[in-house]
Design an enzyme around this catalytic site. Structure first.
Site, short mmCIF file in Angstrom:
data_model
loop_
_atom_site.label_atom_id
_atom_site.label_comp_id
_atom_site.label_asym_id
_atom_site.label_seq_id
_atom_site.Cartn_x
_atom_site.Cartn_y
_atom_site.Cartn_z
N HIS A 270 -7.70 -5.41 -1.06
CA HIS A 270 -6.45 -4.68 -0.79
C HIS A 270 -5.42 -5.57 -0.10
O HIS A 270 -4.22 -5.41 -0.30
CB HIS A 270 -6.76 -3.46 0.08
CG HIS A 270 -5.62 -2.50 0.18
ND1 HIS A 270 -4.98 -1.96 -0.92
CD2 HIS A 270 -4.98 -1.98 1.27
CE1 HIS A 270 -4.02 -1.16 -0.52
NE2 HIS A 270 -3.99 -1.14 0.80
N SER B 130 0.83 -1.20 0.00
CA SER B 130 0.00 0.00 0.00
C SER B 130 0.87 1.26 0.00
O SER B 130 1.59 1.51 -0.97
CB SER B 130 -0.95 -0.03 1.20
OG SER B 130 -1.97 0.94 1.07
N ASP C 263 -9.38 -4.86 -5.66
CA ASP C 263 -8.95 -3.93 -4.60
C ASP C 263 -10.05 -2.90 -4.35
O ASP C 263 -10.43 -2.14 -5.24
CB ASP C 263 -7.66 -3.23 -5.02
CG ASP C 263 -6.98 -2.52 -3.85
OD1 ASP C 263 -7.69 -2.01 -2.96
OD2 ASP C 263 -5.73 -2.47 -3.83
#
Length: 266
Positions: free
Chosen positions: A249, A142, A215
């Site tokens: 994610h 991330s 995601d």
């Protein structure tokens, strides 16, 4: 004794673990957890993976707080970078990457502070005699993936990068990101300077991009990796892009987790 917790990963018991402290040139104190692989021989330089996630602070005193403890069990879950310890790699886990500045101005010097923190970490593990300076990789998930891409663009400290589920073009998150509250229209130059997509032509080390096809994090839609991959390929970079079906994610399926770890190791 108030507790009697069992070691959740006895396979990692022979891993050497310690918290190290060091300092970057502007005086901000940094910490990291150093893991050495099972059977490590003192004085031997081994390949290392640095895994980090930057954070913003308004005051350097807060940025210098010590976090982590050498007295916790080594726990491994999901597609953990710690699994590379079993393959002879040292891991520098969570080296602090503070971005410090008053009010909303911290990101005005994001790149400079990021590179300074990374260089301080590299210099420390090299001076300790544990890491081979020519075989240090960097990775993150991330915002850590965003960090990884920026470090490859703006420094030559690392041999390779692993960027998982990241955002690389900040014009696609125009109303702010992380602790940045200014919009793209207020500070377009900051958004451009912080976007690895805008500096794809500077990447001259191999980079692995992974992304879940589903995601659901608004800041890291898969188009981020898709477009960054095309930008890197267009400039002749060595890049591999792996997409994971049905993953959000974070990666949950056994197949996705094992495949991600195998790609990282490769």
């Amino acid at each position: 004794a108030l507790t009697a917790f069992a070691d959740p990963a006895p396979q990692m018991r022979n891993v050497t673990k310690r918290v190290i402290s060091y300092e970057r040139p502007d005086g901000v104190k940094l910490t990291a957890t150093l893991y050495l692989p099972p059977g490590y021989t003192a004085g031997t330089r081994v390949p290392m993976l640095m895994w980090a996630y930057p954070q913003e602070f308004t005051d350097r005193r807060f940025a210098s707080q010590v976090s982590g403890s050498p007295h916790r069990f080594t726990t491994v879950s999901g597609a953990s970078h710690l699994l590379l310890l079993t393959q002879g790699y040292a891991i520098l886990d969570d080296p602090t990457m503070p971005i410090v500045g008053p009010g909303e101005t911290a990101n005005d010097t994001y790149v400079e502070q990021l590179v300074a923190s990374a260089r301080a970490a590299v210099d420390t593990v090299v001076s300790m005699g544990v890491a081979d300076p020519d075989r240090i990789g960097v990775g993150g998930h991330s915002y850590g993936a965003f960090m990884t891409a920026n470090l490859l663009s703006h420094s030559d400290l690392f041999r390779a990068g692993i960027a998982r589920s990241g955002a690389y073009n900040r014009t696609l998150t125009p109303f702010g990101f992380q602790s940045e509250t200014r919009t793209y229209w207020e500070v377009p130059e900051i958004y451009a300077r912080m976007s690895p997509f805008m500096h794809a032509h500077k990447v001259n080390e191999p980079i692995l991009l992974t992304h879940g096809e589903a995601d659901n994090n608004t800041g890291t839609f898969p188009i981020q990796s898709e477009r960054y991959y095309k930008a890197l390929k267009g400039h002749g970079a060595t890049v591999r892009y792996v997409t994971l079906p049905h993953e959000a994610h974070g990666y949950a399926a056994r197949e996705s987790v094992l495949h991600t770890v195998a790609e990282m190791l490769d």
